[in-house]
Design a protein around this motif. Structure first.
Motif, PDB file in Angstrom:
ATOM      1  N   VAL A 428      -1.425  -4.314  -3.047  1.00  0.00           N
ATOM      2  CA  VAL A 428      -1.583  -5.666  -2.519  1.00  0.00           C
ATOM      3  C   VAL A 428      -3.045  -5.997  -2.248  1.00  0.00           C
ATOM      4  CG1 VAL A 428      -1.046  -7.161  -0.542  1.00  0.00           C
ATOM      5  CG2 VAL A 428       0.745  -5.736  -1.568  1.00  0.00           C
ATOM      6  N   PHE A 429      -3.774  -5.068  -1.624  1.00  0.00           N
ATOM      7  CA  PHE A 429      -5.122  -5.392  -1.152  1.00  0.00           C
ATOM      8  C   PHE A 429      -6.234  -4.801  -2.018  1.00  0.00           C
ATOM      9  CE2 PHE A 429      -2.375  -5.465   2.664  1.00  0.00           C
ATOM     10  CZ  PHE A 429      -2.525  -6.812   2.987  1.00  0.00           C
ATOM     11  N   GLY A 430      -5.903  -3.883  -2.909  1.00  0.00           N
ATOM     12  CA  GLY A 430      -6.912  -3.334  -3.805  1.00  0.00           C
ATOM     13  C   GLY A 430      -7.992  -2.516  -3.123  1.00  0.00           C
ATOM     14  N   GLU A 431      -7.701  -2.004  -1.923  1.00  0.00           N
ATOM     15  CA  GLU A 431      -8.692  -1.248  -1.156  1.00  0.00           C
ATOM     16  C   GLU A 431      -8.764   0.180  -1.691  1.00  0.00           C
ATOM     17  OE1 GLU A 431     -11.684  -1.091   1.170  1.00  0.00           O
ATOM     18  OE2 GLU A 431     -10.383  -2.811   1.607  1.00  0.00           O
ATOM     19  N   PRO A 432      -9.922   0.615  -2.239  1.00  0.00           N
ATOM     20  CA  PRO A 432     -10.000   1.962  -2.823  1.00  0.00           C
ATOM     21  C   PRO A 432      -9.635   3.076  -1.848  1.00  0.00           C
ATOM     22  CG  PRO A 432     -11.912   0.651  -3.451  1.00  0.00           C
ATOM     23  CD  PRO A 432     -11.181  -0.141  -2.419  1.00  0.00           C
TER      24      PRO A 432
END
Length: 677
Positions: A428-432
């Motif tokens: 959803v947020f694409g946070e690595p």
């Protein structure tokens, strides 16, 4: 002096290692002793973060006189319910059959052959001592009657699922009319003002809102959406949520989500990550984003083990007082916050006399950041900066307090739930960082938690050692986590591993018959595991979904990703078997209801091929669309949905298929949304 529990690894059992009670861990030694000495057995079941378990220990199990009664008249066994959910489930079901409200600590009296005849939960010391004397007298003087009662309860435990739940398979599957009936029956119990169900205490129960999200997707019923939003908002703003450090407590004792039972469990927070991330894709509510980021930060900070797995729980108590670590007196807040106290106290409803017990305040809110900034005449950026400073000061002060006890065992099933939450948050947020944590968790599950000899899973891990044969809940949750990680990364290793574990489940947890005995459903225990007085199937959903409902969802997803129609048939037979029960008691089978909602409409099989396959996946995942499975590759793959598919004009290409029939390929994500039904 230490008792036999001192050599155990379970933090809960170790808490009782210095009781004067001659505790045994569950196992052959204790059961053999009971048979040889012809003594009744007392099984006491709890878990390390259980407040009333601690109270009963202090009052009764540390009392020399009461311990003497227990030691003289019973073989006493302590069980960690999280370590041995199979034992807990059997004796909890027996207590329910006795007409007793279940809960923990769970104390069950057994005949020497381990068949139960009486059980109850917490008792104060005087009543507990009287009960011990009465039970022993009954065992001596009315042995035949107790034995007859125990045989009856054992018969109940060994009854088939058909007998217990009247699981007559439904022939009418997956209709919008039945879906509407499920919603309307469940909605009768909604608290439409404060969120959740209309009762106290209030538990998060994530699978209820997963069902409502999927129901809303099909129907656009605004009442369902309102119930989702009011519940998630009130939980996120209430005292059940740690407003400073992130993460949810196990439940709220009131109906306002205000006063939590302060223990924090990994399984709650793992499932709520998935729920809030999914809800964000539907609502774009910034509060839900904050909850996800803060909860992951909490889990990393306070529950992550050096080996890469997540610990089980944090206790409710510290310094012998429930909630002391998390609550504040007004003098403490004034000293730490200085000039920021007034607005902070207004936002978090702190009062001079305290809003909770002993003059202490539970920080909770009734308005969002945006609403409070508007009321105060500040910009949102100004408020966020002030909150950041205030929170940092209070977290620094809180870090010097005596911390709640940590249950530092790692449970396979709960880590599978956490893997699903982390993978969903990344999608959803694409946070690595979320992906890094998810992959670290998956590597831990696929490493120390996997038996290299047979490919099966272990249930627990503690102090560098894994143990106990995995239960169905372990396989169901880990497979679900691996499937989410595959769809986040398109690393086929995780899909293949999920399929391998599924085959293990089919071989080790199923029945060999295919008649009308409910054999579509899986046993909770591995056929190679310890034999108890009954081998049960977990069907009803609770705070954690039933392992069978999770497994049915896994089979359905794998049937699409791996082109395995037999898996899909098995999933539908499982759902069909429980459908009459689901229609009667949807509140007890909400994860089954969520799967039912998936099956009302076809599921889109979306295949992505090309150099930007990960970017396309991310673009698709920004919108809520539960009826989909995703697969992707940069160039080629042997997976059925990807095999022999190419690009258009050298561009990343997307294929949308239903029931293994594909529409014309496209290169624009906007075109994908026009093709989805």
């Amino acid at each position: 002096m230490a008792n036999r529990l001192s050599t155990e690894s379970s933090p809960y059992l170790l808490q009782h290692a210095h009781n004067p009670v001659d505790w045994y861990p569950w196992g052959d030694e204790a059961l053999t002793k009971a048979r040889e000495e012809d003594k009744p057995i007392l099984v006491s079941i709890g878990y390390s973060a259980c407040h009333w378990c601690h109270v009963m220990e202090r009052e009764s199990f540390e009392n020399e006189q009461i311990a003497g009664l227990m030691n003289d008249h019973f073989v006493c066994i302590k069980v960690d319910r999280e370590e041995r959910p199979d034992v807990d489930a059997i004796y909890m079901e027996a207590v329910h059959a006795m007409g007793v409200q279940g809960g923990w600590p769970l104390n069950v009296f057994l005949m020497p052959d381990a068949k139960p005849f009486y059980g109850l939960t917490y008792l104060p010391p005087r009543q507990w001592a009287n009960l011990l004397t009465s039970v022993r007298a009954a065992f001596n003087e009315h042995r035949d009657q107790l034995a007859e009662s125990a045989e009856g309860f054992a018969g109940h435990l060994n009854a088939s699922d058909i007998q217990l739940y009247n699981l007559t398979r439904s022939d009418t599957l997956f209709t919008p009319e039945t879906l509407e009936q499920l919603y309307r029956k469940l909605a009768l119990k909604f608290d439409t003002e404060k969120g959740g169900m209309n009762r106290a205490p209030k538990f998060p129960m994530p699978s209820i809102y997963t069902f409502l999200l999927r129901y809303y997707h099909h129907t656009q019923n605004e009442s369902a959406l309102r119930q989702i939003i009011v519940t998630l908002n009130r939980m996120a703003l209430g005292g059940i949520y740690d407003q400073l450090g992130g993460g949810f407590a196990r439940y709220s004792v009131d109906d306002m989500w205000f006063a939590p039972h302060f223990e924090k469990m990994l399984y709650d927070n793992a499932q709520l990550l998935t729920l809030y991330a999914d809800a964000y894709t539907l609502t774009q509510n910034s509060l839900y984003r904050r909850v996800v980021y803060q909860t992951i930060a909490f889990a990393r900070r306070e529950l992550l083990s050096p080996e890469g797995g997540f610990y089980s729980a944090l206790d409710a108590d510290s310094e012998g007082e429930e909630g002391k670590f998390y609550t504040w007196t007004t003098p403490e807040l004034k000293k730490i916050l200085g000039n920021d106290f007034e607005w902070f106290a207004d936002l978090y409803h702190s009062t001079d006399e305290g809003n909770w017990e002993n003059g202490r305040n539970i920080l909770h809110r009734t308005v969002t950041d945006e609403e409070f900034a508007r009321q105060a005449g500040w910009s949102l950026e100004e408020l966020n900066e002030m909150l950041s400073v205030a929170h940092a000061r209070l977290m620094s002060a809180r870090s010097s307090r005596v911390r709640p006890g940590l249950d530092d065992k790692v449970l396979c099933s709960w880590n599978g739930l956490m893997l699903k939450g982390l993978a969903t948050a990344y999608r959803v947020f694409g946070e690595p960082d979320f992906l890094d944590l998810a992959q670290q968790t998956a590597q831990f599950l696929n490493g120390p938690m996997t038996n290299p000899a047979n490919g099966g899973l272990y249930h627990t891990y503690k102090s560098g050692k894994a143990g106990l044969t995995g239960y169905l809940e372990d396989y169901a949750a880990v497979i679900d986590g691996y499937l989410a990680l595959y769809q986040a990364t398109f690393d086929e290793h995780w899909l293949q591993t999920a399929d391998q574990l599924t085959r293990y489940v089919l071989d080790h947890f199923g029945e060999t018959r295919t008649d009308e005995t409910g054999s579509e459903l899986f046993y909770f225990t591995d056929r190679t595991g310890e034999a108890l007085i009954a081998r049960r199937k977990e069907i009803l959903d609770n705070v954690i979904p039933a392992s069978n409902s999770l497994m049915a969802g896994n089979l359905y997803t794998l049937s699409l990703l791996m082109d395995r129609p037999d898996y899909g048939t098995q999933a539908d037979r499982m759902l069909g078997r429980v459908q009459p029960l689901l229609q009667q008691y949807p509140g007890e089978l909400t994860n089954w209801a969520a799967l039912y909602a998936m099956r009302v409409r076809p599921t889109a099989e979306i295949a992505i091929i090309g150099p930007n396959f990960r970017e396309v996946r991310q673009a698709i995942d920004t919108r809520f669309y539960p009826n989909k499975v995703l697969c992707g590759t940069e160039s080629e793959s042997r997976l059925p949905l990807l095999e022999n598919r190419g690009m258009i004009r050298g561009e990343t290409t997307i294929y949308v298929c239903y029931n293994r029939a594909c529409q014309l390929p496209v290169t624009d994500v906007a075109e994908v949304w026009r093709m989805l039904v």
